[in-house]
Design an enzyme around this catalytic site. Structure first.
Site, PDB file in Angstrom:
ATOM      1  N   ASP A 335       0.844  -1.185   0.000  1.00 30.31           N
ATOM      2  CA  ASP A 335       0.000   0.000   0.000  1.00 30.31           C
ATOM      3  C   ASP A 335       0.888   1.247   0.000  1.00 30.31           C
ATOM      4  OD1 ASP A 335      -2.771   1.066   0.398  1.00 30.31           O
ATOM      5  OD2 ASP A 335      -1.801   1.960   2.144  1.00 30.31           O
ATOM      6  N   GLU A 366       1.631   0.247  -4.933  1.00 34.34           N
ATOM      7  CA  GLU A 366       1.144   1.502  -5.499  1.00 34.34           C
ATOM      8  C   GLU A 366       2.314   2.476  -5.539  1.00 34.34           C
ATOM      9  OE1 GLU A 366      -3.326   2.160  -3.900  1.00 34.34           O
ATOM     10  OE2 GLU A 366      -1.810   2.198  -2.339  1.00 34.34           O
TER      11      GLU A 366
END
Ligand code: CA
Length: 650
Positions: A335, A366
């Site tokens: 994340d 990400e």
């Protein structure tokens, strides 16, 4: 007490680094039949007491013992007793304050993670765990993003009542819609769909759901409390710390047995609260602070971990290796990876390769942050702009592809190629070759790219289509086309669970704490949108037979030839050979027609057969010969294959 800034300056001195960087990998509790050892790193503590409890949340300490100071800021306590099942926490005295903390390295805990628990991990293994093995690495990674509770909450899913929303639901191999015995749901459905990896949204212990609260409480779970403990609200009993461990292992074992690899969503970029176990044991060491003393908030969650600091980096590396080793996790999705130090990401890659073999464990994230972060020293974030610094085996979610196909996720009205944008033809060709050799991204190979059009964040694909396509009759066409483009691009494939059955959140773009009734997978939609599901199934099965698209080597882009564009349309041929291995089609020809009318295309020389078109993505099962001039339906994708071995009667 020192200010945040004063602490940071203190930790930044070479003396602190040299004296207090602990190189061991044994922090936390080691508990075996031979005895139990407690170790905690807290270099500035003046004294530490270890408190033992009978219960995971209730009652006072039964006993407290002083910890002894060992090397490099580590405190230890040893006993010959096997303290499996004993709860504990620490009382730390430092600079005139006394603080209670759970163990940041805890591997088990009581309800809501407030007290840690000593655990002999060997006692938590389900039957057959030693033999548990991930299925063979597939030809293509097709990753299905799934939330444990969303998966089995719907009463129509046919799961046993007591397993709804739990790890245990993944053990149910033959669920059907309302138990009708006809329409598969759950894992049985996923098997038919053909995905290869289940990516679990947060399953470490997070803080936003009360584990002893109402069963309908829901959150995505991007708020870590105990990084090395499974979340308790998915377990059938939160009052016995070993149960969540065993049940998570059972889930992974069941997924492996049913042919899926398992990826874990990890959130090392921030903690649920700044008042964390990290902060209570080593104040401000684990967090970034700006020059002016304000707390860095690049995560937009109130804090950013200082993962470039040696003990924080070491913590994260050890945590990843722990999940891989103890829970047999096959991959990690980071994340807000843009907040993590590039060097740390590369170290994790190297360590996983060293232990499990090159590329055995997937690693991607990400490549962005919510806003700027006070990363320290010369460290660089694993952002898209720093892609060239990341190892080939560290992948990124490719928002370039996502946006080119369906439009921006931030600007609701903005469309992409599939929902009617013009001028994106060249971008679509770049999507096809996973952005290799482009100005936009310094990609080493398609292995580094996660090709996708929907994830848990932002609108579902179906909701985005509804928002951007006024004519209801086109929705299904647009969805099929978007899916067909995505599945014919190079790179690893990824989809949000339910994308293939027109999942909707009624237009809500951020459902992280919305009711479970809105978030859960509605299993009847599979059958209401069977046409779309079948289309995805066909695309997935076809993809597995196309080495030209699955190729992850750095020369993969060279396979794409004879590219052309026309307003609203794109086409190319793709070499589909695979070394000496026999492949059904030596060459592919793919046309994307985003236009409102038929597009006539003259095919190159050779015998072409139709593998997928607007109506069906399963034509390849009984291929029809294509004529030299093909007419591509409006808003559709046509995939052709050159089969040189078939003698056909014309
Ligand atoms: Ca929790």
């Amino acid at each position: 007490m020192k200010t945040a800034k004063e602490w940071k300056e203190f930790y930044s001195t070479p003396e602190f680094r040299t004296q207090y960087t602990y190189e061991g990998h044994d922090l936390g509790v080691s508990c075996t039949q031979e005895g139990t050892v407690f170790r905690i790193w807290s270099p500035c503590a003046e004294s530490i007491d270890l408190n033992f409890y009978k219960d995971g949340s209730l009652g006072d300490a039964e006993k407290s013992v002083p910890m002894g100071k060992a090397e490099a800021g580590v405190w230890t306590y040893r006993t010959t007793e096997e303290l499996h099942g004993t709860y504990y926490d620490y009382t730390i005295r430092m600079e005139g304050t006394v603080r209670r903390t759970a163990d940041p390295y805890a591997r088990a805990c009581g309800p809501n993670g407030a007290r840690s628990m000593a655990v002999n991990l060997a006692r938590t293994n389900p039957e057959g765990w030693e033999q548990d093995k991930a299925p063979e690495r597939p030809m293509e990674n097709i990753i299905y993003e799934l939330h444990v509770k969303e998966f089995s909450w719907d009463v129509n899913g046919g799961f046993p009542e007591e397993y709804r929303g739990k790890y245990k639901a993944f053990l149910c191999e033959n669920t059907t819609l309302n138990g009708d015995g006809i329409h598969p749901t759950g894992c049985a459905y996923l098997k038919e769909l053909g995905i290869t990896h289940v990516q679990l949204m947060p399953v470490y212990d997070y803080g936003s759901v009360d584990e002893t609260g109402h069963p309908e409480e829901f959150n995505w779970g991007y708020d870590p409390v105990n990084y090395n403990v499974p979340e308790g609200s998915y377990a059938t009993d939160v009052h016995r710390g070993e149960v969540r461990i065993r049940e998570m292992k059972e889930m992974i074992q069941a997924l492996h047995r049913q042919g899926f690899r398992v990826i874990m969503d990890v959130v090392y970029n921030h903690t649920y609260s700044l008042d964390s176990w990290f902060q209570r044991t080593v104040p401000w060491y684990y967090y970034r602070v700006h020059e002016d003393g304000t707390v860095s908030d690049g995560s937009a969650c109130g804090n950013d971990t200082a993962n470039e600091r040696p003990m924080c980096a070491g913590y994260i590396l050890d945590s990843v290796l722990y999940w891989a080793e103890e829970y047999h996790i096959d991959g990690f999705r980071f994340d807000l990876m843009g907040l993590l130090d590039v060097e740390l990401m590369n170290r994790i890659r190297t360590a996983l390769d060293h232990r499990y073999g090159g590329g055995e464990k997937l690693l991607f994230g990400e490549p962005w942050a919510a806003s700027e972060s006070a990363i320290e020293g010369a460290a660089k974030g694993a952002l898209k702009e720093n892609l060239s610094l990341l190892e080939e085996g560290v992948g990124i979610f490719c928002d370039n592809t996502r946006n080119a196909i369906k439009g921006s996720v931030f600007d609701v009205d903005k469309v992409g190629f599939a929902n009617g944008a013009s001028g994106l033809e060249e971008d679509i060709l770049k999507c096809m070759r996973a952005w290799q050799k482009t100005e936009e991204l310094d990609v080493k190979s398609p292995a580094q790219i996660i090709t996708y059009i929907s994830a848990h964040d932002n609108h579902t694909l179906w909701d985005k289509i509804i928002d951007t396509v006024p004519d209801e009759r086109k929705w299904m066409k647009v969805n099929k086309m978007a899916a067909a483009i995505c599945m014919t691009c190079q790179g690893n494939l990824f989809l949000l669970s339910g994308e293939e059955f027109a999942r909707t959140k009624n237009g809500l773009d951020n459902s992280y704490n919305a009711p479970i009734s809105l978030n859960c997978l509605e299993w009847k939609r599979v059958w209401e949108n069977q046409e779309l599901v079948e289309y995805y199934k066909g695309l997935i099965t076809l993809r597995m037979q196309l080495p030209g698209l699955c190729d992850k080597t750095k020369d993969a882009w060279k396979r794409i030839e004879d590219t052309w564009t026309y307003p609203g349309a794109v086409g190319c041929s793709i070499q589909n050979t695979d070394g000496d291995r026999k492949v059904r089609w030596s060459m592919l020809y793919i046309i994307y027609n985003g236009r409102e009318n038929f597009l006539k295309v003259s095919l190159p020389e050779g015998d072409w057969e139709i593998l997928a078109d607007a109506k069906s993505s399963q034509k390849w099962r009984h291929p029809q010969e294509a004529s030299h001039n093909v007419y591509v339906e409006p808003i559709s994708v046509l995939v052709l294959g050159k089969n040189e071995e078939v003698d056909r009667v014309v």
